[in-house]
Motif scaffolding. Sequence first.
Motif, PDB file in Angstrom:
ATOM      1  N   TYR A 254     -21.236  10.762 -52.043  1.00 41.41           N
ATOM      2  CA  TYR A 254     -21.486  11.805 -53.358  1.00 41.41           C
ATOM      3  C   TYR A 254     -22.110  11.454 -54.274  1.00 41.41           C
ATOM      4  CZ  TYR A 254     -18.333  15.181 -56.139  1.00 41.41           C
ATOM      5  OH  TYR A 254     -18.055  16.161 -56.969  1.00 41.41           O
ATOM      6  N   ASP A 255     -21.343  11.019 -54.816  1.00 36.28           N
ATOM      7  CA  ASP A 255     -22.153   9.722 -56.148  1.00 36.28           C
ATOM      8  C   ASP A 255     -23.821   9.942 -56.295  1.00 36.28           C
ATOM      9  OD1 ASP A 255     -19.313   9.845 -56.946  1.00 36.28           O
ATOM     10  OD2 ASP A 255     -19.031   8.011 -57.177  1.00 36.28           O
ATOM     11  N   LEU A 256     -24.668   9.934 -55.214  1.00 35.72           N
ATOM     12  CA  LEU A 256     -25.689   9.035 -55.957  1.00 35.72           C
ATOM     13  C   LEU A 256     -26.444  10.806 -55.238  1.00 35.72           C
ATOM     14  CD1 LEU A 256     -26.393   6.259 -53.389  1.00 35.72           C
ATOM     15  CD2 LEU A 256     -26.241   6.345 -55.319  1.00 35.72           C
ATOM     16  N   GLY A 257     -25.329  11.522 -54.850  1.00 34.89           N
ATOM     17  CA  GLY A 257     -26.246  12.570 -54.576  1.00 34.89           C
ATOM     18  C   GLY A 257     -26.601  13.456 -55.873  1.00 34.89           C
ATOM     19  N   THR A 258     -24.751  13.330 -56.394  1.00 32.90           N
ATOM     20  CA  THR A 258     -24.743  13.557 -58.090  1.00 32.90           C
ATOM     21  C   THR A 258     -25.876  13.724 -58.487  1.00 32.90           C
ATOM     22  OG1 THR A 258     -22.459  13.828 -57.394  1.00 32.90           O
ATOM     23  CG2 THR A 258     -23.397  13.773 -59.721  1.00 32.90           C
ATOM     24  N   CYS A 259     -26.561  12.350 -58.943  1.00 29.08           N
ATOM     25  CA  CYS A 259     -27.600  11.740 -59.640  1.00 29.08           C
ATOM     26  C   CYS A 259     -28.852  12.002 -58.547  1.00 29.08           C
ATOM     27  CB  CYS A 259     -27.962  10.518 -59.303  1.00 29.08           C
ATOM     28  SG  CYS A 259     -25.851   9.104 -59.684  1.00 29.08           S
ATOM     29  N   SER A 260     -28.981  12.278 -57.766  1.00 27.28           N
ATOM     30  CA  SER A 260     -30.440  12.820 -57.404  1.00 27.28           C
ATOM     31  C   SER A 260     -29.767  14.794 -57.537  1.00 27.28           C
ATOM     32  CB  SER A 260     -29.571  13.724 -55.770  1.00 27.28           C
ATOM     33  OG  SER A 260     -31.787  14.066 -54.570  1.00 27.28           O
ATOM     34  N   LYS A 261     -29.228  15.630 -57.754  1.00 29.63           N
ATOM     35  CA  LYS A 261     -29.279  16.459 -58.562  1.00 29.63           C
ATOM     36  C   LYS A 261     -30.057  16.321 -59.801  1.00 29.63           C
ATOM     37  CE  LYS A 261     -25.618  19.340 -57.087  1.00 29.63           C
ATOM     38  NZ  LYS A 261     -24.697  19.953 -56.518  1.00 29.63           N
ATOM     39  N   ASN A 262     -29.373  15.688 -60.339  1.00 26.23           N
ATOM     40  CA  ASN A 262     -29.451  15.592 -62.251  1.00 26.23           C
ATOM     41  C   ASN A 262     -30.492  14.374 -62.409  1.00 26.23           C
ATOM     42  OD1 ASN A 262     -26.963  16.868 -62.566  1.00 26.23           O
ATOM     43  ND2 ASN A 262     -25.293  15.211 -62.567  1.00 26.23           N
ATOM     44  N   ASN A 263     -31.328  13.513 -61.524  1.00 27.47           N
ATOM     45  CA  ASN A 263     -32.770  12.918 -61.386  1.00 27.47           C
ATOM     46  C   ASN A 263     -32.195  11.889 -62.392  1.00 27.47           C
ATOM     47  OD1 ASN A 263     -35.005  12.440 -61.165  1.00 27.47           O
ATOM     48  ND2 ASN A 263     -36.743  13.546 -62.627  1.00 27.47           N
TER      49      ASN A 263
END
Length: 486
Positions: free
Chosen positions: A26-35
């Motif tokens: 979930y946290d990595l997904g947020t990083c991906s969304k925010n690049n």
Amino acid sequence: MEAVKCTNPQSKKRKKNPLPEGQLQYDLGTCSKNNDLTEALRLYEKAKETQNLRLNHNHYDILMYLCAEKPDIDNGTSIFNEMLEKGINPTEATITAAARLAAAKGDSDRAFELVKTMGKYKLVPRLRTCDPALFAFCHKTEAEKAYSVEEHMVSLGIHLEESELAALLKVSVETGNEEKVYSYLHKLRNCVRCTTVKTSEIIESWFSSKLGSEVGCLNWDENRIKAAILKNGGGFHGQGWLGKGKWVVSRSTISSEGSCCTCGQRLVGVDIDRVETEKFANMIASLAMKREAKSNFSAFQEWLGRNSGYEAIVDGANVALYQQNFADGGFSLSQLEDVVRELYATSQKKWPLIILHNKRYRQLMVNPSNRRILDLWKAQRALYTTPNGSNDDWYWLYAAVKLKCSLVTNDEMRDHIFEFSGRFFFLKWKERHQVHYTFMKSNVRFQMPPSYSLVIQESEKGSWHVPIEGEFTNETSRKWLCITRS
């Protein structure tokens, strides 16, 4: 490369106490969304120190994607190697990211090697997976290696698009490979309608070069060239460079009748060739039989084989429902009759074939005046009624392709475009065969196919015309490259 999707998006309700693996994803997904690569790497390092937390391919996919986006070659390489060392099989997304990193490092051989090893993981490469190696070889002017990547892609059934073909064309121009230049011009013709400005500049650079003016032949069999053009559907012969001498390259426009305003050559309407036509018809029949009762569609094929002398197919429901009140179930047989009568009058009294659903046919037969019209069409073999439960689209589309004739319908067939391999292939056929219609003061008006096709054209004299992408108020304002021998 498209962003790696998080399987636990913020929009979904999160569990109160997610497992560590789920929380990390979930946290990595947020990083991906925010690049945000920096935060993703921090989370990654922290995760490696956490007991009982196992990184899986989902975690690595996101990390690799972010490393490739920057690009961060060192971290990306390290993460990919760690993944393999742990025995975690990569996904197509992981391999794509690794190939991008290898290409960014200048190791184009490594980028291609990664693609070639995907079979052992039972993965199928996509266009984006092969692009890093292809573009890297082209950029380094390693033409033969670039051609090898293309051959590998074709062997896997991957269709190259304009950007890939333009890169291959450019490296062929730069290395003076006239046969490849000729081949890629025709591959572009098959792939796109209008070239981008960048692609048109690459094409112009070839025809402006010294080698471009030297290649070709002065004597050729005109009958052979004409026969090839006819067989290919018009607009090109594909028999190699014709003529010799300096090329004159200019920007031109095409008149509404299809004449080049610079050289005067008349452009033509380009159809799919005979082999493509047969392949297309078989493809439609195959898809229809998967969705229709096989016996029903086979019966139609047999009927069409016995009744094949049509010049036009009419989508009966589309015409009869045109501008009718659907709420009232409006179905205008008189409107359909007007279209049929006009086609009959303008084709030396040849009946078109009207495709109509059997359910609609039976509803119409209740009315005596309707019955007289329908009985006449039946007697003239101008009407085929599709069985109950069928989709009449398959019937009129198959008939129009199989019989190589016009199709009268305002249905843009968008539902079918992606059913067929190669969207451009379908659009090319549609442009040459679809006849639109409208009614002006109750009189039918047909919009026939355009007088020429918006596609790269090669003439029987060896000249070329290349349409260039752009926004214009009408087609007569579009810029084309006009390329002729001086």
